[in-house]
Design a protein around this motif. Structure first.
Motif, PDB file in Angstrom:
ATOM      1  N   ASP A 199      46.731  47.174  38.700  1.00 17.11           N
ATOM      2  CA  ASP A 199      45.705  46.245  38.236  1.00 17.11           C
ATOM      3  C   ASP A 199      44.473  46.991  37.732  1.00 17.11           C
ATOM      4  OD1 ASP A 199      46.755  43.570  38.653  1.00 17.11           O
ATOM      5  OD2 ASP A 199      46.771  44.070  40.789  1.00 17.11           O
ATOM      6  N   VAL A 200      44.245  46.897  36.436  1.00 17.25           N
ATOM      7  CA  VAL A 200      43.133  47.599  35.790  1.00 17.25           C
ATOM      8  C   VAL A 200      42.048  46.578  35.451  1.00 17.25           C
ATOM      9  CG1 VAL A 200      42.477  49.002  33.797  1.00 17.25           C
ATOM     10  CG2 VAL A 200      44.744  49.306  34.850  1.00 17.25           C
ATOM     11  N   MET A 201      40.853  46.761  36.008  1.00 22.48           N
ATOM     12  CA  MET A 201      39.751  45.804  35.801  1.00 22.48           C
ATOM     13  C   MET A 201      38.501  46.553  35.348  1.00 22.48           C
ATOM     14  SD  MET A 201      40.154  43.432  39.196  1.00 22.48           S
ATOM     15  CE  MET A 201      41.771  42.951  39.806  1.00 22.48           C
ATOM     16  N   PRO A 254      35.204  40.122  37.194  1.00 20.79           N
ATOM     17  CA  PRO A 254      34.036  40.632  37.936  1.00 20.79           C
ATOM     18  C   PRO A 254      34.418  41.669  38.984  1.00 20.79           C
ATOM     19  CG  PRO A 254      34.685  38.504  38.790  1.00 20.79           C
ATOM     20  CD  PRO A 254      35.623  38.788  37.648  1.00 20.79           C
ATOM     21  N   ASN A 255      35.099  42.713  38.575  1.00 12.96           N
ATOM     22  CA  ASN A 255      35.474  43.754  39.535  1.00 12.96           C
ATOM     23  C   ASN A 255      35.843  44.999  38.748  1.00 12.96           C
ATOM     24  OD1 ASN A 255      36.079  44.963  41.970  1.00 12.96           O
ATOM     25  ND2 ASN A 255      37.985  43.858  42.303  1.00 12.96           N
ATOM     26  N   LEU A 256      35.665  46.154  39.365  1.00 10.81           N
ATOM     27  CA  LEU A 256      36.052  47.436  38.776  1.00 10.81           C
ATOM     28  C   LEU A 256      37.144  48.026  39.649  1.00 10.81           C
ATOM     29  CD1 LEU A 256      32.553  49.023  38.111  1.00 10.81           C
ATOM     30  CD2 LEU A 256      34.301  48.691  36.362  1.00 10.81           C
ATOM     31  N   MET A 305      43.175  43.907  32.845  1.00  6.34           N
ATOM     32  CA  MET A 305      42.203  42.807  32.906  1.00  6.34           C
ATOM     33  C   MET A 305      40.882  43.364  32.388  1.00  6.34           C
ATOM     34  SD  MET A 305      43.443  41.382  36.584  1.00  6.34           S
ATOM     35  CE  MET A 305      44.225  42.962  36.906  1.00  6.34           C
ATOM     36  N   ILE A 306      40.887  43.662  31.083  1.00  2.00           N
ATOM     37  CA  ILE A 306      39.742  44.334  30.463  1.00  2.00           C
ATOM     38  C   ILE A 306      39.489  43.735  29.083  1.00  2.00           C
ATOM     39  CG2 ILE A 306      40.218  46.508  31.677  1.00  2.00           C
ATOM     40  CD1 ILE A 306      41.420  47.648  29.117  1.00  2.00           C
ATOM     41  N   ASP A 307      38.213  43.805  28.655  1.00  4.97           N
ATOM     42  CA  ASP A 307      37.884  43.500  27.269  1.00  4.97           C
ATOM     43  C   ASP A 307      38.406  44.641  26.400  1.00  4.97           C
ATOM     44  OD1 ASP A 307      36.563  41.151  27.874  1.00  4.97           O
ATOM     45  OD2 ASP A 307      34.575  42.075  27.952  1.00  4.97           O
ATOM     46  N   ASN A 308      38.648  44.367  25.153  1.00  5.19           N
ATOM     47  CA  ASN A 308      39.085  45.387  24.181  1.00  5.19           C
ATOM     48  C   ASN A 308      40.261  46.234  24.651  1.00  5.19           C
ATOM     49  OD1 ASN A 308      36.795  44.633  22.590  1.00  5.19           O
ATOM     50  ND2 ASN A 308      35.535  45.890  23.941  1.00  5.19           N
ATOM     51  N   GLY A 366      40.749  39.104  39.264  1.00  3.39           N
ATOM     52  CA  GLY A 366      39.552  39.841  39.673  1.00  3.39           C
ATOM     53  C   GLY A 366      39.669  40.418  41.070  1.00  3.39           C
ATOM     54  N   PHE A 367      40.366  39.707  41.942  1.00  3.99           N
ATOM     55  CA  PHE A 367      40.417  40.148  43.339  1.00  3.99           C
ATOM     56  C   PHE A 367      41.785  39.854  43.936  1.00  3.99           C
ATOM     57  CE2 PHE A 367      36.147  38.854  42.199  1.00  3.99           C
ATOM     58  CZ  PHE A 367      35.414  39.985  42.518  1.00  3.99           C
TER      59      PHE A 367
END
Ligand code: DX5
Ligand code: ZN
Length: 218
Positions: free
Chosen positions: A33-35, A41-43, A66-69, A140-141
């Motif tokens: 899981d890539v955030m 709302p999580n890294l 789970m990222i923009d771009n 996110g979680f």
């Protein structure tokens, strides 16, 4: 039925052992899981950690971006050794191009839908993808409760894929446990992601994978 434990719920201080445990339990894929702290709302982790996991396991890496771009990172995850790469429909204005690029890089393209995104959003892209990821929590979680309506959504996704003649996998992610695994399979899921149900199992992650497998056999 494939089981893809999510290492998001693992102890990152001993990730190699945590991956070995799910391998021992009979996992089929490792879900990564890539955030980015923007789309969700999580890294969490990125391509270097995926590459490190790839070096210590023979299990295919099932990477969930789970990222923009996401287009900016496709090569990085190909180099990290991802077998499957899943992007969110909600952040890909040129989803067809993104899916083709993932395939051209040698990975199996997947498309994920947030709980509020309708199955109809897959209508045009369905024939092109190897996997549809139905999110059964808001991403996110780990450790959130399964959103009940997701069961019906899995069935509607299966109906759409059947209609376009696609044999793509249907993966369900979020709040999956031994209590809902069999019903998800019956609704049409072919891959189950589980984080807390595996890594939070009282007897360890291998036992967590086996408990899910048992639930599917009953
Ligand atoms: C949620 C992630 C999931 C999550 C699953 O944003 O995409 O993969 O880690 O964890 P559980 O099984 O605990 O809901
Ligand atoms: Zn995930």
């Amino acid at each position: 039925m494939k089981l893809a434990p999510s290492i998001l719920s693992a102890d990152f201080a001993c990730l190699g052992d945590e991956v070995a445990a799910i391998e021992d339990g009979g996992a089929d894929w490792v879900h990564v899981d890539v955030m980015d702290g923007h789309f969700v709302p999580n890294l969490t982790i990125g391509a270097p950690v995926a590459a490190a996991v790839h070096r210590v396991t023979d299990l295919p890496l099932d990477v969930h971006l789970m990222i923009d771009n996401p287009d900016d990172y496709l090569e990085d995850f190909a180099e990290a050794g991802a077998r499957g790469l899943t992007v969110h429909q909600e952040v890909c204005p040129h989803l067809h191009r993104t899916v083709q690029r993932i395939r051209a890089l040698g990975m199996e393209p997947g498309v994920a839908l947030n709980p509020a995104t309708p199955v109809a959003a897959l209508e045009e892209i369905a024939p092109e993808v190897g996997l549809v990821l139905v999110m059964s929590v808001n991403p996110g979680f780990g450790g959130q409760s399964f959103i009940g309506g997701s069961m019906e959504k899995v069935a509607r996704t299966r109906a759409l894929l059947d209609r376009v003649g696609s044999s793509a996998e249907i993966e369900v992610d979020g709040g999956v446990d031994a209590g809902n695994a069999a019903a998800l399979r019956d609704a049409g899921a072919t891959v189950l992601v589980a984080g807390s149900a595996v890594y939070g199992h009282a007897e360890g992650a291998a036992a967590g994978v086996r408990a899910l497998r048992r639930a599917l056999a009953e």
